[in-house]
Design a protein around this motif. Structure first.
Motif, PDB file in Angstrom:
ATOM      1  N   GLY A 194       0.187  -1.294   0.242  1.00 25.49           N
ATOM      2  CA  GLY A 194       0.456   0.045   0.164  1.00 25.49           C
ATOM      3  C   GLY A 194       0.866   1.043   0.146  1.00 25.49           C
ATOM      4  N   PRO A 195       1.972   0.948   1.165  1.00 21.67           N
ATOM      5  CA  PRO A 195       2.856   2.519   0.434  1.00 21.67           C
ATOM      6  C   PRO A 195       3.580   2.964  -0.324  1.00 21.67           C
ATOM      7  N   ALA A 196       3.855   1.869  -0.966  1.00 24.23           N
ATOM      8  CA  ALA A 196       4.711   2.087  -2.394  1.00 24.23           C
ATOM      9  C   ALA A 196       3.034   2.691  -3.366  1.00 24.23           C
ATOM     10  N   ILE A 197       2.258   1.724  -3.538  1.00 26.59           N
ATOM     11  CA  ILE A 197       1.081   2.015  -4.721  1.00 26.59           C
ATOM     12  C   ILE A 197       0.794   3.696  -4.083  1.00 26.59           C
ATOM     13  N   ALA A 198       0.651   3.932  -2.952  1.00 33.04           N
ATOM     14  CA  ALA A 198       0.293   5.119  -2.525  1.00 33.04           C
ATOM     15  C   ALA A 198       1.539   6.337  -3.392  1.00 33.04           C
ATOM     16  N   SER A 199       2.488   6.200  -2.959  1.00 27.39           N
ATOM     17  CA  SER A 199       3.309   7.035  -3.174  1.00 27.39           C
ATOM     18  C   SER A 199       3.245   7.007  -5.034  1.00 27.39           C
ATOM     19  N   LEU A 200       3.505   5.812  -6.077  1.00 20.00           N
ATOM     20  CA  LEU A 200       3.528   5.977  -7.029  1.00 20.00           C
ATOM     21  C   LEU A 200       2.498   6.317  -7.375  1.00 20.00           C
ATOM     22  N   GLY A 201       1.043   6.512  -7.173  1.00 24.07           N
ATOM     23  CA  GLY A 201      -0.208   7.105  -7.344  1.00 24.07           C
ATOM     24  C   GLY A 201       0.255   8.771  -7.411  1.00 24.07           C
ATOM     25  N   ILE A 202       0.897   9.000  -6.833  1.00 19.10           N
ATOM     26  CA  ILE A 202       0.725  10.528  -5.849  1.00 19.10           C
ATOM     27  C   ILE A 202       1.718  10.658  -7.377  1.00 19.10           C
ATOM     28  N   PHE A 203       2.872  10.480  -7.579  1.00 18.16           N
ATOM     29  CA  PHE A 203       3.989  10.533  -8.347  1.00 18.16           C
ATOM     30  C   PHE A 203       3.055  10.374  -9.672  1.00 18.16           C
ATOM     31  N   GLN A 204       2.532   9.746 -10.198  1.00 22.23           N
ATOM     32  CA  GLN A 204       1.499   9.531 -11.666  1.00 22.23           C
ATOM     33  C   GLN A 204       0.878  11.092 -11.750  1.00 22.23           C
ATOM     34  N   PHE A 205       0.172  10.755 -10.877  1.00 16.76           N
ATOM     35  CA  PHE A 205      -1.690  11.947 -10.732  1.00 16.76           C
ATOM     36  C   PHE A 205      -0.093  13.798 -10.832  1.00 16.76           C
ATOM     37  N   LEU A 206       0.894  13.894  -9.647  1.00 17.28           N
ATOM     38  CA  LEU A 206       1.440  15.245  -9.836  1.00 17.28           C
ATOM     39  C   LEU A 206       1.812  15.386 -11.762  1.00 17.28           C
ATOM     40  N   TRP A 207       2.821  14.105 -12.363  1.00 19.51           N
ATOM     41  CA  TRP A 207       3.430  14.176 -13.522  1.00 19.51           C
ATOM     42  C   TRP A 207       2.019  14.340 -14.447  1.00 19.51           C
ATOM     43  N   VAL A 208       1.135  13.873 -14.514  1.00 15.19           N
ATOM     44  CA  VAL A 208      -0.412  13.841 -15.231  1.00 15.19           C
ATOM     45  C   VAL A 208      -0.643  14.897 -15.434  1.00 15.19           C
ATOM     46  N   TRP A 209      -0.929  15.765 -13.553  1.00 16.75           N
ATOM     47  CA  TRP A 209      -1.736  16.903 -13.673  1.00 16.75           C
ATOM     48  C   TRP A 209      -1.024  18.043 -14.012  1.00 16.75           C
TER      49      TRP A 209
END
Length: 293
Positions: free
Chosen positions: A211-226
């Motif tokens: 969960g922690p790694a997946i949440a980190s990945l989701g934040i990175f990807q969201f910020l990059w795309v947004w």
């Protein structure tokens, strides 16, 4: 008769003594001042978005401390009435959410496969994934544009999502594979002895632990795309662009409409911040995972 020798205290260096003395209130005050200085552009943008265009042109945003009557929410009302900005926000959400979810889901499955499943050429394929990490986005713009034009998805939302997913997966697979590989083998073998298959093992054991790694990945990807502008400029629909392109077009066409640009830029910045702080604890845990044995 025994003699007791006095303990000799190790002599500290000047830097160590200064660091020890500054570790209290002085350091905290200094860090607070650094944080305020770092947030100054954000604070200025917030106050500018709450001022009339006439006041913005006449004086700096810090004048609100001496004249708080300048603050108004009228700019945000105009922003909601601006179809270009509102449609661009909806378009950005329509691109960012699927691009983030697809990268997280596909990256999790691939990361688990590379970490715990045996298949022909697994290590070689992982080396290919690692090699893709160094491929810059700019190199793929022209060939991918020709490919998207040939298949009819150029200047479409699906094309932008597909591009972000393709360039987000190498990092996602690399990050999650390394995180999943740290899970104790005994835990997975115990689950297999209890009759868990690969799908159940992934959903019931690996996903909760990751969960922690997946949440980190989701934040990175969201910020990059947004916050992306380059890919949106090339592949997005010019009639309904994401918020980054829409704000750039507003500056180019109406350089003096800061009463729309300021609140639009602030809203565009606040949404990623809300996402980050919502998953801050998981993000810190994921980043620090493996740092301490």
């Amino acid at each position: 008769m025994t003699t007791t020798e006095p303990a000799v205290k190790a002599k500290q260096s000047l830097a160590a003594r200064l660091a020890a003395r500054a570790g209290g209130g002085v350091l905290r005050v200094f860090l607070l001042l650094v944080a305020l200085f770092w947030l100054m552009p954000t604070i200025g943008l917030l106050f500018s978005s709450l001022r009339d265009s006439t006041d913005i042109s006449a004086s700096g945003w810090w004048q609100v401390f001496t004249a708080p009557a300048q603050l108004t929410t009228e700019n945000y009302s105009r922003l909601l009435d601006n179809d270009v900005i509102t449609n661009s926000l909806f378009s950005t959400i329509l691109i960012t959410v699927p691009a983030t979810l697809l990268v997280v889901v596909i990256g999790s499955l691939a990361g688990y496969a590379f970490a715990w499943m045996d298949f022909p050429g697994r290590d070689w394929w992982f080396l290919v994934v690692v090699g893709l990490l160094v491929v810059p986005v700019q190199v793929a713009l022209v060939p991918v544009s020709k490919l998207f034009g040939a298949v009819g998805i150029f200047e479409t939302t699906f094309g932008v999502i597909l591009f972000h997913v393709a360039f987000g997966l190498p990092f996602a697979i690399f990050l999650l594979r390394n995180f999943f590989a740290e899970i104790p083998r005994e835990l997975l073998e115990a689950a297999r002895l209890d009759g868990a298959g690969e799908i159940r093992l992934f959903t019931r054991v690996v996903m909760p632990l990751g969960g922690p790694a997946i949440a980190s990945l989701g934040i990175f990807q969201f910020l990059w795309v947004w916050n992306d502008m380059l890919v949106a400029l090339v592949f997005a629909d010019s009639k309904n662009p994401p918020i980054t392109v829409a704000l750039q077009q507003q500056v180019r066409q109406f350089g003096n409409n800061v009463d729309v640009l300021a609140p639009g830029a602030f809203v565009s910045m606040v949404i990623p911040l809300v996402v980050f702080f919502a998953f801050q604890r998981q993000f810190v845990t994921g980043v620090m995972a493996g740092a301490v044995k």
